[in-house]
Scaffold this active site. Sequence first.
Site, PDB file in Angstrom:
ATOM      1  N   ASP A   1      45.240  49.400  58.421  1.00  0.00           N
ATOM      2  CA  ASP A   1      45.600  48.014  58.081  1.00  0.00           C
ATOM      3  C   ASP A   1      46.692  47.956  57.019  1.00  0.00           C
ATOM      4  O   ASP A   1      47.716  47.309  57.200  1.00  0.00           O
ATOM      5  CB  ASP A   1      44.373  47.243  57.557  1.00  0.00           C
ATOM      6  CG  ASP A   1      43.362  46.963  58.658  1.00  0.00           C
ATOM      7  OD1 ASP A   1      43.765  46.910  59.834  1.00  0.00           O
ATOM      8  OD2 ASP A   1      42.173  46.806  58.329  1.00  0.00           O
TER       9      ASP A   1
ATOM     10  N   ARG B   1      35.766  45.199  44.140  1.00  0.00           N
ATOM     11  CA  ARG B   1      36.909  44.313  44.402  1.00  0.00           C
ATOM     12  C   ARG B   1      37.495  43.653  43.164  1.00  0.00           C
ATOM     13  O   ARG B   1      38.718  43.635  43.009  1.00  0.00           O
ATOM     14  CB  ARG B   1      36.554  43.265  45.464  1.00  0.00           C
ATOM     15  CG  ARG B   1      36.158  43.852  46.816  1.00  0.00           C
ATOM     16  CD  ARG B   1      37.082  44.947  47.262  1.00  0.00           C
ATOM     17  NE  ARG B   1      36.794  45.412  48.614  1.00  0.00           N
ATOM     18  CZ  ARG B   1      37.256  46.520  49.130  1.00  0.00           C
ATOM     19  NH1 ARG B   1      38.029  47.323  48.410  1.00  0.00           N
ATOM     20  NH2 ARG B   1      36.959  46.873  50.361  1.00  0.00           N
TER      21      ARG B   1
ATOM     22  N   ASP C   1      35.941  40.288  51.318  1.00  0.00           N
ATOM     23  CA  ASP C   1      36.840  40.921  50.359  1.00  0.00           C
ATOM     24  C   ASP C   1      38.054  40.053  50.022  1.00  0.00           C
ATOM     25  O   ASP C   1      38.499  40.008  48.884  1.00  0.00           O
ATOM     26  CB  ASP C   1      37.262  42.304  50.862  1.00  0.00           C
ATOM     27  CG  ASP C   1      36.093  43.279  50.827  1.00  0.00           C
ATOM     28  OD1 ASP C   1      35.231  43.112  49.939  1.00  0.00           O
ATOM     29  OD2 ASP C   1      36.030  44.179  51.667  1.00  0.00           O
TER      30      ASP C   1
ATOM     31  N   SER D   1      34.491  50.489  60.753  1.00  0.00           N
ATOM     32  CA  SER D   1      35.250  50.142  59.558  1.00  0.00           C
ATOM     33  C   SER D   1      34.416  50.611  58.371  1.00  0.00           C
ATOM     34  O   SER D   1      33.258  50.247  58.227  1.00  0.00           O
ATOM     35  CB  SER D   1      35.452  48.631  59.513  1.00  0.00           C
ATOM     36  OG  SER D   1      35.737  48.248  58.196  1.00  0.00           O
TER      37      SER D   1
HETATM   38  N1  ARG Z   1      29.729  43.698  53.757  1.00  0.00           N
HETATM   39  C1  ARG Z   1      30.107  44.396  52.573  1.00  0.00           C
HETATM   40  C2  ARG Z   1      30.488  43.450  51.470  1.00  0.00           C
HETATM   41  O1  ARG Z   1      30.815  42.348  51.737  1.00  0.00           O
HETATM   42  C3  ARG Z   1      31.166  45.432  52.827  1.00  0.00           C
HETATM   43  C4  ARG Z   1      32.498  44.909  53.276  1.00  0.00           C
HETATM   44  C5  ARG Z   1      33.476  46.000  53.664  1.00  0.00           C
HETATM   45  N2  ARG Z   1      32.899  46.791  54.719  1.00  0.00           N
HETATM   46  C6  ARG Z   1      33.520  47.631  55.520  1.00  0.00           C
HETATM   47  N3  ARG Z   1      32.776  48.277  56.340  1.00  0.00           N
HETATM   48  N4  ARG Z   1      34.792  47.818  55.507  1.00  0.00           N
HETATM   49  O2  ARG Z   1      30.453  43.780  50.323  1.00  0.00           O
END
Ligand code: ARG
Length: 389
Positions: free
Chosen positions: A13, A92, A121, A173
Amino acid sequence: MKKVVLAYSGGLDTSCCIQWLKDKGFDVICFSANLGSEFSPDDLKKRAKASGASKIYIKDLRNEFAQDYILPSLKAGAVYEGKYLLSTSLGRPLIAKHLIEVAKNEHAEYVAHGCTGKGNDQVRFEITTAILAPAIKTVAPLRQWELYSREEEIEYAKINHIPIKTSKEKVYSIDKNIWGVSVEGGALEDLSREPLENSYYFVKPLNKTPNKETSVEIEFKEGAPVRLGGRNLDFLGIIEKLNALGALCGIGRTDNIEDRVVGIKSREIYEAPAAWILHAAHRELESLTIDRETLFYKELVAQKYSQLIYQGFWFTPLKNALDAFVNVTQKPVNGLIRLKLYKGNIVISGRKSARSLYKKEFATYGKGDTFDRTLAEGFIKLLAMPYMK
Ligand code: ARG
């Protein structure tokens, strides 16, 4: 030329983001944070340059992550919807904070991220930016570009000679840091099925774990882990050790349905052995050292605290106020917890604390009882009084 600082992971990405931003007339500067994923600065530098970035900043943020983000969350006892220790969520605001610093340093008006338009995110990045640097604008290529699948992105990368490691077989992912791994997508989207073997990241499947227990001893000072197995270690070191140990015993893997900020229910697999071991030990020590009413109230705080983290409200007055409450509660949380790890289970096997509120002379059913049982009758009558006709 407009300047943008892109939060860059080196994955498909964000590699495509570089090209796309350049096509939109940006000078693209990359920023990569090491929070404990597989991380090679040299490789990142090479790939960012080859993808068209003019510059890359790389920072090792593992200690800051452990001390200033994970530790407050551990002390607060934050668990989102009962099953998620917030590994991705906690990272994040930290990445966003440093992204903004780089942008300021570069006099860039823009930051960019590679988050999708339906995830959490993007919310966390952009709320943090709005709070810490309201003048900086965010570009989110994945919400705008004409690429609608992984396959299309791979095509785009090929056409534009963007170096990528991924192949079409890479179906999940994955987001990884020292506090845990999040695995999503692909075959996991069929909720009726158990996760395939290839969705295991570093925690061992239960049938491949040892047939004997592994003992662990963790010592806490004011709610912070300070010793492991009798040895002084910094928090990051403790997390790393417990991840390795826990993973071998199949600890800390959960299969979650969770409520995203944007209103979608989604499925995610998490692997977080150290996080679950530390959470269990810390909670146990709190049971021993914190009084009943404070403990009760602290659970309410933990609920709200986990939601603030999950929804991206890290840098807010409420979060700071809750930290102040939590820190007061942690003063007596000193002592040692012994645990056994066995096939995905964490079992408490010993407790010791100079601040223990347990009084054997009150609790005992044996000799040496000093509890005045004659007080019980009147006490109970008073408790029942408001409800008696
Ligand atoms: N669902 C999790 C969160 O919101 C992880 C998000 C990113 N997950 C990923 N497999 N890229 O904190």
